[in-house]
Design a protein around this motif. Structure first.
Motif, PDB file in Angstrom:
ATOM      1  N   ASN A   3       0.464  -1.165  -0.237  1.00  0.00           N
ATOM      2  CA  ASN A   3      -0.085   0.691   0.235  1.00  0.00           C
ATOM      3  C   ASN A   3       1.008   0.970   0.034  1.00  0.00           C
ATOM      4  N   GLN A   4       0.678   1.785  -1.054  1.00  0.00           N
ATOM      5  CA  GLN A   4       1.628   3.641  -1.168  1.00  0.00           C
ATOM      6  C   GLN A   4       1.586   4.336   0.090  1.00  0.00           C
ATOM      7  N   GLN A   5      -0.081   4.253   0.358  1.00  0.00           N
ATOM      8  CA  GLN A   5       0.524   5.363   1.720  1.00  0.00           C
ATOM      9  C   GLN A   5       0.832   5.275   3.220  1.00  0.00           C
ATOM     10  N   ILE A   6       0.912   3.396   2.959  1.00  0.00           N
ATOM     11  CA  ILE A   6       1.492   3.069   4.292  1.00  0.00           C
ATOM     12  C   ILE A   6       3.121   2.721   3.949  1.00  0.00           C
ATOM     13  N   SER A   7       3.061   2.247   2.572  1.00  0.00           N
ATOM     14  CA  SER A   7       4.481   2.721   2.645  1.00  0.00           C
ATOM     15  C   SER A   7       5.034   3.598   2.699  1.00  0.00           C
ATOM     16  N   GLY A   8       4.730   5.092   3.014  1.00  0.00           N
ATOM     17  CA  GLY A   8       5.405   6.382   2.541  1.00  0.00           C
ATOM     18  C   GLY A   8       5.327   6.881   3.723  1.00  0.00           C
ATOM     19  N   MET A   9       4.465   7.076   4.588  1.00  0.00           N
ATOM     20  CA  MET A   9       4.357   6.921   6.298  1.00  0.00           C
ATOM     21  C   MET A   9       5.485   5.974   6.667  1.00  0.00           C
ATOM     22  N   ILE A  10       5.688   4.835   6.217  1.00  0.00           N
ATOM     23  CA  ILE A  10       6.800   3.745   7.176  1.00  0.00           C
ATOM     24  C   ILE A  10       8.017   4.799   6.587  1.00  0.00           C
ATOM     25  N   GLU A  11       8.366   5.107   5.440  1.00  0.00           N
ATOM     26  CA  GLU A  11       9.722   5.345   4.660  1.00  0.00           C
ATOM     27  C   GLU A  11       9.648   6.963   5.471  1.00  0.00           C
ATOM     28  N   GLU A  12       8.432   7.657   5.445  1.00  0.00           N
ATOM     29  CA  GLU A  12       8.933   9.423   6.527  1.00  0.00           C
ATOM     30  C   GLU A  12       9.214   9.194   7.943  1.00  0.00           C
ATOM     31  N   SER A  13       8.008   8.257   7.938  1.00  0.00           N
ATOM     32  CA  SER A  13       8.744   8.406   9.900  1.00  0.00           C
ATOM     33  C   SER A  13      10.362   7.217   9.891  1.00  0.00           C
ATOM     34  N   ALA A  14      10.519   7.157   9.826  1.00  0.00           N
ATOM     35  CA  ALA A  14      12.258   6.506   9.854  1.00  0.00           C
ATOM     36  C   ALA A  14      12.927   7.489   9.414  1.00  0.00           C
ATOM     37  N   LYS A  15      12.666   8.050   8.673  1.00  0.00           N
ATOM     38  CA  LYS A  15      13.871   9.407   7.613  1.00  0.00           C
ATOM     39  C   LYS A  15      14.043  10.278   9.461  1.00  0.00           C
ATOM     40  N   LEU A  16      12.491  10.772   9.942  1.00  0.00           N
ATOM     41  CA  LEU A  16      12.516  11.476  10.985  1.00  0.00           C
ATOM     42  C   LEU A  16      12.975  10.809  12.015  1.00  0.00           C
ATOM     43  N   ALA A  17      12.783   9.945  12.061  1.00  0.00           N
ATOM     44  CA  ALA A  17      13.043   8.944  13.647  1.00  0.00           C
ATOM     45  C   ALA A  17      14.938   9.400  14.098  1.00  0.00           C
TER      46      ALA A  17
END
Length: 244
Positions: A53-67
């Motif tokens: 799912n693109q929205q979920i994958s994008g959320m994980i990517e952005e969250s990991a970058k911030l972390a």
């Protein structure tokens, strides 16, 4: 049909988003809401996506970058992980994220944060709302203590689901702030691209008892809109600076 409804909703309920810069001289905390296998990893459980799912994958990517940025700066992070007893029901949803299973663990892209004990706090919760899920038996609150101890002025919130656990947490946090329980806190920011929700179309929901339709893009927008209506800032992008 759903796409037309979403466009109509966005027209009738316009959502103003802003660019946010987080600066070194303002204490900022990152809250990761339920970015765990049971909600985000394909096939990992009853409430996990059935396909990428693109929205979920994008959320994980952005969250990991911030972390990674927050850990690099030694800024405080709190991660809420949905973890339920096997017999615990959370109507109208089926059994999910049972404690002790891989469902209730962080997604692979974020598991590394558990090694950063200096600035990362992990809180397992057994309800939608991380604020409520932080209440101990003696009445103390792990999240409130985390904010007050770290003297956090700004909260940046990401995770799933935008319109459920993220929204519930944001609403409770803003209410607690208004009551004076979170003395240092000034702003709660929800990063739209760092959030996601699930997709449960009508043609599937109508054939499952007690289920309700949950179109992903529409409910993601509603969750962000409701959070803004409670007083949160909605960010379309997040950057980092030195001075406010």
């Amino acid at each position: 049909m759903v796409s037309r409804t979403v466009e109509l909703l966005k027209k009738e309920l316009p959502l103003e988003q802003e660019s946010v810069e987080l600066c070194d001289d303002v204490v900022t905390g990152l809250v990761l809401v339920d970015i765990i296998n049971g909600f985000c990893t394909v096939g990992a459980g009853n409430l996990a996506p059935l396909e990428p799912n693109q929205q979920i994958s994008g959320m994980i990517e952005e969250s990991a970058k911030l972390a990674r940025v927050f850990c690099g700066k030694k800024w405080p992070i709190m991660a809420f992980l949905d973890s339920h007893r096997p017999e615990q029901q959370e109507h109208p949803y089926p059994s999910h994220c049972v404690a002790g299973t891989q469902e209730s663990n962080l997604v692979p892209d974020l598991q590394w944060i558990e090694e950063n004990k200096e600035n990362v706090t992990i809180r397992r919760k057994d309800c939608y709302d991380g604020y409520i899920g932080s209440i101990e038996r003696d009445g103390s609150n792990v999240f409130v203590d985390w904010v007050n101890t770290n003297k956090i002025k700004v909260l940046l919130v990401v995770g799933v689901c935008t319109d459920i656990c993220v929204l519930d947490f944001v609403c409770s946090t803003l209410s607690a702030k208004n009551r004076g329980f979170l003395t240092p806190l000034e702003d709660v920011i929800v990063y739209s691209r760092g959030c996601a929700t699930f997709d449960f179309p009508d043609h599937i929901a109508r054939n499952i008892k007690d289920s309700i339709t949950h179109p992903q893009e529409l409910m993601h927008h509603v969750g962000l809109y409701m959070a803004k209506g409670r007083g949160a800032k909605i960010a379309r992008e997040v950057s980092f600076g030195i001075h406010a």
